[in-house]
Design an enzyme around this catalytic site. Structure first.
Site, PDB file in Angstrom:
ATOM      1  NE  ARG A  64      -3.762  -0.007   0.427  1.00 30.83           N
ATOM      2  CZ  ARG A  64      -5.008  -0.073  -0.107  1.00 30.83           C
ATOM      3  NH1 ARG A  64      -5.618   1.067  -0.799  1.00 30.83           N
ATOM      4  NH2 ARG A  64      -5.594  -1.185  -0.126  1.00 30.83           N
ATOM      5  CG  HIS A 124      -6.464  -0.761   3.196  1.00 29.24           C
ATOM      6  ND1 HIS A 124      -5.854   0.247   3.142  1.00 29.24           N
ATOM      7  CD2 HIS A 124      -7.840  -0.394   2.727  1.00 29.24           C
ATOM      8  CE1 HIS A 124      -6.482   1.399   2.449  1.00 29.24           C
ATOM      9  NE2 HIS A 124      -7.570   0.890   2.231  1.00 29.24           N
ATOM     10  CB  CYS A 125      -1.005  -2.666   5.290  1.00 31.06           C
ATOM     11  SG  CYS A 125      -1.209  -1.455   6.705  1.00 31.06           S
ATOM     12  CG  MET A 126      -0.412  -7.294   3.798  1.00 27.04           C
ATOM     13  SD  MET A 126      -0.392  -9.078   4.211  1.00 27.04           S
ATOM     14  CE  MET A 126      -1.872  -9.413   4.540  1.00 27.04           C
TER      15      MET A 126
END
Length: 409
Positions: free
Chosen positions: A158, A397-399
């Protein structure tokens, strides 16, 4: 036909970029993980299995998943791309002149896939038997020292770039340990066949200039739709960067409003998406303890050159976001459990979910209280194991770096 552009946070996700755990994570130790901005070491084999499951569950929903090692290896088969990357990574300022001169011919001849693995996984003295003999400095260093450090935070795709409506930013990262990630993204967007000649623009960040106090990370950036972009300003993203991005978007008429969200600075809430993410067109999950403290500043275009005016907004962040999306209000799902459990689940990325389509999200299984509340709100929650992947402090979400996502409004 593949498209480019991210037009919401919850519209149908069509193409996404991820990075599997690999050599960089095998080289994490208790002694070096904090310098490499990772909170803990992973059980890499299990993390790889869990990441494969994550990818598979997205693919089962029709998402095209692109993997960073594969993309970089394919990119580095292009000599121009290889020169672009190595000219910026293998320099006297980074390595010292003698080591740079000894290493460059070795890397120039390396197969593209192996070079990609080293550019992400790092290069240790023990990887350099042929080069070591040519450098007195290398011969004097311990075998376990890195000449090129690993970049394990590539797991969190992200952050180094983010697609905002019809284009992408290449983000100058806050910590030096992560800045090589952005260089890799720049090489891929410039030279990989998927992106070469693609119908998109690079809005900002594609430069070798020092960005000084201007830093931005994609976990703070949300193109929510209706021409509005939310950008968190907390630990990692600065107002100097937000202003430049807003100007670039307004100049190209790519957005009509940028909302800067001033956040408390803390490790637990390093990005906006660690405390706030969309689950459906009108449903968000949030950690109220932080979101209630957010102050919003709306930027609107003033002239065609991208100049803008700023309006402070004293309303709660949720009201600002609802109004930007022409919604009467947002339905909220707060981090679940009592105060202790909620704080634990926020730390374990309970609010960091990625939407595959409206009303369908991927979340870590360990956040049972928050997941239960999401399901009660009508959200389909697809779970993946988070015991290993979450050790670096990032969830679904971050990945993921969405590359193509439909509008939702």
């Amino acid at each position: 036909m593949r498209g480019f552009g991210v037009h919401s946070e919850v519209g149908k996700l069509r193409t996404v970029m991820v990075c599997r755990p690999s050599l960089a994570h095998q080289r994490l130790t208790p002694a070096n993980c904090h310098d490499l901005l990772f909170d803990d070491v992973l059980w890499v084999h299990e993390a790889q299995k869990d990441h494969f499951d994550f990818v598979l569950k997205m693919q089962e929903r029709g998402v095209e998943v692109l993997e960073l090692h594969d993309l970089l290896g394919q990119t580095l088969a292009n000599q121009q791309a290889r020169d672009f990357l190595l000219d910026r990574r293998i320099t006297p300022n980074v390595l010292g002149s003698q080591i740079a001169e000894a290493m460059r011919p070795w890397l120039d001849e390396m197969p593209a896939a192996q070079l990609a693995a080293f550019m992400i996984g790092g290069i240790a003295i023990s990887d350099l038997p042929e080069v070591k003999a040519k450098s007195l400095m290398l011969s004097a260093l311990p075998e376990t020292d890195f000449v090129i450090p690993p970049i394990p935070n590539t797991l969190f795709q992200r952050d180094p770039s983010c697609w905002i409506y019809g284009g992408v930013t290449c983000n100058p990262m806050f910590w030096p340990a992560r800045r090589a990630e952005t260089l890799i993204q720049r090489a891929i967007y410039k030279f990989h066949p998927i992106f070469l000649g693609g119908d998109f623009q690079i809005w900002w960040g594609d430069s070798d200039q020092p960005f000084a106090n201007a830093s931005m990370e994609g976990g703070d950036v949300m193109p929510i739709g209706n021409g509005t972009v939310l950008i968190g300003m907390g630990e990692r993203t600065t107002y100097q960067a937000v202003g430049q991005v807003a100007q670039a978007l307004f100049r190209s008429k790519a957005a009509k409003r940028v909302v800067g969200c001033l956040m408390p600075k803390s490790r637990a809430a390093m990005h906006l998406d660690t405390v706030f993410s969309f689950c459906d067109r009108d449903v968000v999950t949030l950690f109220a303890e932080v979101v209630d403290q957010v102050r919003c500043y709306s930027m609107y275009p003033k002239d065609d050159d991208g100049t803008f005016e700023i309006h402070p907004d004293n309303r709660p962040m949720l009201d600002v976001v609802a109004e930007a999306l022409d919604l009467p209000q947002l339905r909220t799902v707060e981090t679940g459990g009592n105060s202790y459990q909620a704080e634990r689940e926020q730390w374990d990325d309970g609010n960091n979910v990625v939407a595959l389509e409206p009303g369908v999200v991927v979340a870590y299984d360990r956040n049972t209280y928050t997941n239960t509340l999401l399901r009660k709100a009508g959200i389909e929650v697809i779970t993946i194991r988070g015991s290993e992947l979450g050790r670096g402090r990032g969830g679904g979400h971050c990945m993921t770096c969405p590359i193509w996502r439909d509008p939702a409004y």
